[in-house]
Design an enzyme around this catalytic site. Sequence first.
Site, PDB file in Angstrom:
ATOM      1  N   MET A  12       6.524  -7.682  -1.393  1.00  0.00           N
ATOM      2  CA  MET A  12       5.645  -8.841  -1.622  1.00  0.00           C
ATOM      3  C   MET A  12       6.594 -10.186  -2.017  1.00  0.00           C
ATOM      4  O   MET A  12       6.306 -11.105  -1.274  1.00  0.00           O
ATOM      5  CB  MET A  12       4.646  -8.500  -2.547  1.00  0.00           C
ATOM      6  CG  MET A  12       3.800  -7.177  -2.194  1.00  0.00           C
ATOM      7  SD  MET A  12       2.872  -7.558  -0.561  1.00  0.00           S
ATOM      8  CE  MET A  12       1.337  -8.513  -1.092  1.00  0.00           C
ATOM      9  N   LYS A 171      -8.450  -7.692 -10.284  1.00  0.00           N
ATOM     10  CA  LYS A 171      -7.621  -6.938  -9.381  1.00  0.00           C
ATOM     11  C   LYS A 171      -7.695  -5.372  -9.654  1.00  0.00           C
ATOM     12  O   LYS A 171      -7.727  -4.856  -8.739  1.00  0.00           O
ATOM     13  CB  LYS A 171      -6.128  -7.669  -9.752  1.00  0.00           C
ATOM     14  CG  LYS A 171      -5.005  -6.394  -9.143  1.00  0.00           C
ATOM     15  CD  LYS A 171      -5.007  -6.843  -7.481  1.00  0.00           C
ATOM     16  CE  LYS A 171      -3.910  -5.974  -6.817  1.00  0.00           C
ATOM     17  NZ  LYS A 171      -3.945  -5.770  -5.195  1.00  0.00           N
ATOM     18  N   MET A 177     -12.196   0.075  -6.747  1.00  0.00           N
ATOM     19  CA  MET A 177     -13.175   0.017  -5.428  1.00  0.00           C
ATOM     20  C   MET A 177     -12.548   0.734  -4.203  1.00  0.00           C
ATOM     21  O   MET A 177     -12.793   1.701  -3.570  1.00  0.00           O
ATOM     22  CB  MET A 177     -13.987  -1.005  -5.261  1.00  0.00           C
ATOM     23  CG  MET A 177     -14.933  -0.986  -4.343  1.00  0.00           C
ATOM     24  SD  MET A 177     -16.550  -1.733  -4.637  1.00  0.00           S
ATOM     25  CE  MET A 177     -17.235  -1.613  -2.874  1.00  0.00           C
ATOM     26  N   SER A 178     -11.481  -0.120  -4.000  1.00  0.00           N
ATOM     27  CA  SER A 178     -10.758   0.296  -2.550  1.00  0.00           C
ATOM     28  C   SER A 178      -9.977   1.466  -2.391  1.00  0.00           C
ATOM     29  O   SER A 178      -9.993   2.239  -1.561  1.00  0.00           O
ATOM     30  CB  SER A 178      -9.732  -0.876  -2.077  1.00  0.00           C
ATOM     31  OG  SER A 178      -8.893  -1.207  -2.874  1.00  0.00           O
TER      32      SER A 178
HETATM   33  P1  NAD Z   1       8.536  -3.578  -4.625  1.00  0.00           P
HETATM   34  O1  NAD Z   1       8.943  -2.450  -5.554  1.00  0.00           O
HETATM   35  O2  NAD Z   1       8.700  -3.616  -3.225  1.00  0.00           O
HETATM   36  O3  NAD Z   1       9.254  -4.934  -5.103  1.00  0.00           O
HETATM   37  C1  NAD Z   1       9.662  -4.987  -6.691  1.00  0.00           C
HETATM   38  C2  NAD Z   1      11.057  -5.780  -6.703  1.00  0.00           C
HETATM   39  O4  NAD Z   1      11.135  -6.053  -8.297  1.00  0.00           O
HETATM   40  C3  NAD Z   1      12.113  -5.028  -6.075  1.00  0.00           C
HETATM   41  O5  NAD Z   1      12.927  -5.796  -5.369  1.00  0.00           O
HETATM   42  C4  NAD Z   1      12.901  -4.526  -7.466  1.00  0.00           C
HETATM   43  O6  NAD Z   1      14.391  -4.609  -7.158  1.00  0.00           O
HETATM   44  C5  NAD Z   1      12.490  -5.555  -8.101  1.00  0.00           C
HETATM   45  N1  NAD Z   1      12.779  -5.409  -9.736  1.00  0.00           N
HETATM   46  C6  NAD Z   1      12.473  -4.255 -10.462  1.00  0.00           C
HETATM   47  N2  NAD Z   1      12.506  -4.677 -11.825  1.00  0.00           N
HETATM   48  C7  NAD Z   1      13.166  -5.802 -11.891  1.00  0.00           C
HETATM   49  C8  NAD Z   1      13.653  -6.527 -12.944  1.00  0.00           C
HETATM   50  N3  NAD Z   1      13.547  -5.981 -14.247  1.00  0.00           N
HETATM   51  N4  NAD Z   1      14.149  -7.760 -12.825  1.00  0.00           N
HETATM   52  C9  NAD Z   1      14.264  -8.208 -11.261  1.00  0.00           C
HETATM   53  N5  NAD Z   1      13.631  -7.612 -10.253  1.00  0.00           N
HETATM   54  C10 NAD Z   1      13.277  -6.334 -10.476  1.00  0.00           C
HETATM   55  O7  NAD Z   1       7.197  -3.748  -4.960  1.00  0.00           O
HETATM   56  P2  NAD Z   1       6.065  -4.983  -4.022  1.00  0.00           P
HETATM   57  O8  NAD Z   1       5.349  -3.880  -3.100  1.00  0.00           O
HETATM   58  O9  NAD Z   1       6.422  -6.114  -3.907  1.00  0.00           O
HETATM   59  O10 NAD Z   1       4.675  -5.031  -5.343  1.00  0.00           O
HETATM   60  C11 NAD Z   1       5.217  -5.960  -6.354  1.00  0.00           C
HETATM   61  C12 NAD Z   1       3.697  -5.883  -7.190  1.00  0.00           C
HETATM   62  O11 NAD Z   1       2.494  -6.589  -6.066  1.00  0.00           O
HETATM   63  C13 NAD Z   1       3.285  -4.749  -7.791  1.00  0.00           C
HETATM   64  O12 NAD Z   1       2.813  -4.912  -9.038  1.00  0.00           O
HETATM   65  C14 NAD Z   1       2.343  -4.215  -6.646  1.00  0.00           C
HETATM   66  O13 NAD Z   1       1.278  -3.419  -7.261  1.00  0.00           O
HETATM   67  C15 NAD Z   1       1.836  -5.456  -6.263  1.00  0.00           C
HETATM   68  N6  NAD Z   1       1.115  -5.515  -4.978  1.00  0.00           N
HETATM   69  C16 NAD Z   1       1.611  -5.046  -3.997  1.00  0.00           C
HETATM   70  C17 NAD Z   1       1.227  -4.902  -2.582  1.00  0.00           C
HETATM   71  C18 NAD Z   1       1.751  -4.073  -1.296  1.00  0.00           C
HETATM   72  O14 NAD Z   1       1.008  -4.346  -0.358  1.00  0.00           O
HETATM   73  N7  NAD Z   1       3.010  -3.907  -1.428  1.00  0.00           N
HETATM   74  C19 NAD Z   1      -0.183  -5.501  -2.479  1.00  0.00           C
HETATM   75  C20 NAD Z   1      -0.999  -6.476  -3.658  1.00  0.00           C
HETATM   76  C21 NAD Z   1      -0.065  -6.140  -4.644  1.00  0.00           C
END
Ligand code: NAD
Length: 290
Positions: A12, A171, A177-178
Amino acid sequence: MAKVGFIGLGTMGFPMARNLLRGGNEMRVYDINPKVVEQLAGEGALAATSPAEAAEGVEVLITMLPNAPHVRTALFGENGAAAALDRKALYIDMSTIHPQESDSIAEAMKDLGIRTLDAPVGRTSLHAEQGKLLIMVGAEIDDLERARPLLDLMGDTIIHCGPRGAGARIKVVNNFMSTALAVLSGEALTLAEAVGLDIDTTIKVLNNTPAGQGHFSTTFAGKVLAGDLTPGFMVDLAHKDLGLGLDVAAAMNVPVPVAAAARETYSLARRKGLGRKDWTVVYEMMRAKA
Ligand code: NAD
């Protein structure tokens, strides 16, 4: 155009940070994975080698990390961003984390004199790429207005959910729910298949009833939310119909645990003498119990 620090360039975060960059902002980006940092640096962002470096001199710092411990490490760990951040900067956490963690992190930032918004996102990585996320903001209105030009580059639906902390909370409710509905949806399609139905046809039918359209805008809107519990469809009938589904599922050995639990809620409503009320009364009954 603003100077923005962005930490967490994952599924994301990467497309979100790229949209901010393409929108003309001066970006300092950091991730523990150097590959993604380099990739965005190739498009014009400054590659930071620590969270602190990502925070140096920026007006807004954004984190998009997996969970609260990652956010704490990035902010308060070794070479953490918080100490390097200008006191006048705004901090936006867009990660999905526990609301109490969100509160405690915001408190710690407040102690440093830094204002915080919680702004988790809804929808998918495809929406993140298209800049069409739904963003649930918990913030004072002034802070939201400061952040809005950036949020507008990442999302097309920005909803002010209430004061700081409200975004993190909504959130959780949304995903509650979802994620539960995903299981019920799986149960329904498994049942359909077990009785020999075509899945596409089943989905076509269900998409045109409250089952697929969702209850808020269909049944709840004109009934329990409007204070009208005269039966459009009564609890007794909902109990009977869910029972029919459970009987068919049992005969076919299809396990349907979510639907089975839901039936007991209608049983309780009947026990409480609500059998002839509209089926949406279950919401009112739960509120009274809570
Ligand atoms: P992801 O695991 O793909 O990305 C997380 C990133 O953070 C990675 O690139 C990782 O290397 C980095 N990271 C981890 N620890 C770190 C640190 N200490 N310092 C710097 N970088 C660090 O996760 P994502 O899918 O991008 O999700 C991010 C957030 O968004 C989560 O909380 C998730 O629940 C939420 N979210 C995800 C989605 C989805 O569809 N993927 C949708 C809505 C919300």
